[in-house]
Design a protein around this motif. Structure first.
Motif, PDB file in Angstrom:
ATOM      1  N   UNK A  65       0.663  -1.309  -0.013  1.00 17.25           N
ATOM      2  CA  UNK A  65       0.062   0.015   0.075  1.00 17.25           C
ATOM      3  C   UNK A  65       0.864   1.150  -0.049  1.00 17.25           C
ATOM      4  N   UNK A  66       2.019   1.317   0.838  1.00 15.58           N
ATOM      5  CA  UNK A  66       2.898   2.344   0.854  1.00 15.58           C
ATOM      6  C   UNK A  66       3.449   2.645  -0.674  1.00 15.58           C
ATOM      7  N   UNK A  67       3.794   1.319  -1.208  1.00 14.06           N
ATOM      8  CA  UNK A  67       4.534   1.885  -2.571  1.00 14.06           C
ATOM      9  C   UNK A  67       3.651   2.336  -3.467  1.00 14.06           C
TER      10      UNK A  67
ATOM     11  N   UNK B 129       9.892   9.822  -2.103  1.00  9.35           N
ATOM     12  CA  UNK B 129       8.971   9.166  -1.012  1.00  9.35           C
ATOM     13  C   UNK B 129       7.736  10.021  -0.493  1.00  9.35           C
ATOM     14  N   UNK B 130       7.567  10.993  -1.232  1.00 11.84           N
ATOM     15  CA  UNK B 130       6.141  11.769  -1.210  1.00 11.84           C
ATOM     16  C   UNK B 130       5.002  10.985  -1.503  1.00 11.84           C
ATOM     17  N   UNK B 131       3.705  11.258  -1.272  1.00 11.17           N
ATOM     18  CA  UNK B 131       2.407  10.824  -1.987  1.00 11.17           C
ATOM     19  C   UNK B 131       2.763  11.128  -3.626  1.00 11.17           C
ATOM     20  N   UNK B 132       2.319  10.087  -4.384  1.00 15.62           N
ATOM     21  CA  UNK B 132       2.156  10.470  -5.591  1.00 15.62           C
ATOM     22  C   UNK B 132       0.937  11.033  -6.080  1.00 15.62           C
ATOM     23  N   UNK B 133       0.708  11.298  -7.315  1.00 19.84           N
ATOM     24  CA  UNK B 133      -0.405  12.358  -7.890  1.00 19.84           C
ATOM     25  C   UNK B 133      -1.896  11.337  -7.198  1.00 19.84           C
TER      26      UNK B 133
END
Length: 176
Positions: free
Chosen positions: A16-18, A26-30
């Motif tokens: 889920x993190x990936x 390492x930030x949230x993606x779009x």
């Protein structure tokens, strides 16, 4: 059996993190930030979004190489993460574009102050070999309105960002 369940739960958490994470910063993606913002906009008021990018980032890649560009992106990501509250959402949404989403009221003066501090810090960025690599961010901000979605909030903040960039280009052209 319990060990197997715990192992699967840990593996699921990693997956889920990936799924939500930008691999470089390492930030949230779009996708992750869009989902989180849409959910939060439906349950809370007084939210805001900052859309920002790195000034002349293409030049960094073109003149110094993409590995240096990656290093700059990672440093910008770290600076953004450290410059906002723990519960604010910071994401890299593409290339050198970042989004910061926060709940609760934050006035524009506070945002301008925080962004100025981050620009001050990034202006002192050094490469691993000690060379200077100053970076500056340009940003646009928008407070949430009724019936906002990620897209509408992003668009308003992005329009503010674009207007600042137009004014900066116009000013630079006049100074030549």
């Amino acid at each position: 059996m319990v060990d197997m369940i715990e192992k699967l739960q840990k593996e699921n958490a990693i997956l889920m993190k990936l799924l939500e994470q930008d691999g470089l910063t390492g930030l949230y993606n779009r996708k992750a930030i869009e989902e989180k913002v849409n959910h939060l906009l439906s349950v809370c008021q007084n939210c805001g979004m900052i859309v920002l990018d790195i000034n002349q980032f293409k030049q960094v890649n073109d003149e110094l190489g993409h590995l240096i560009g990656d290093y700059v992106l990672q440093n910008v990501a770290r600076t953004l993460k450290e410059g906002f509250r723990f519960d604010d959402f910071v994401a890299r949404v593409g290339g050198d574009e970042f989004v910061i989403f926060f709940t609760g009221f934050i006035n524009e003066e506070v945002i301008a102050y925080r962004m100025a501090k981050m620009n001050e810090q990034l202006s002192k960025l050094k490469l691993k070999d000690g060379r200077d690599c100053p970076v500056q961010l340009c940003y646009g901000y928008s407070a949430s309105q009724k019936r906002d979605t990620y897209e509408t909030l992003f668009d308003r903040a992005d329009q503010v960002l674009l207007e600042k960039k137009r004014k900066r280009r116009k000013k630079a052209a006049c100074e030549r």
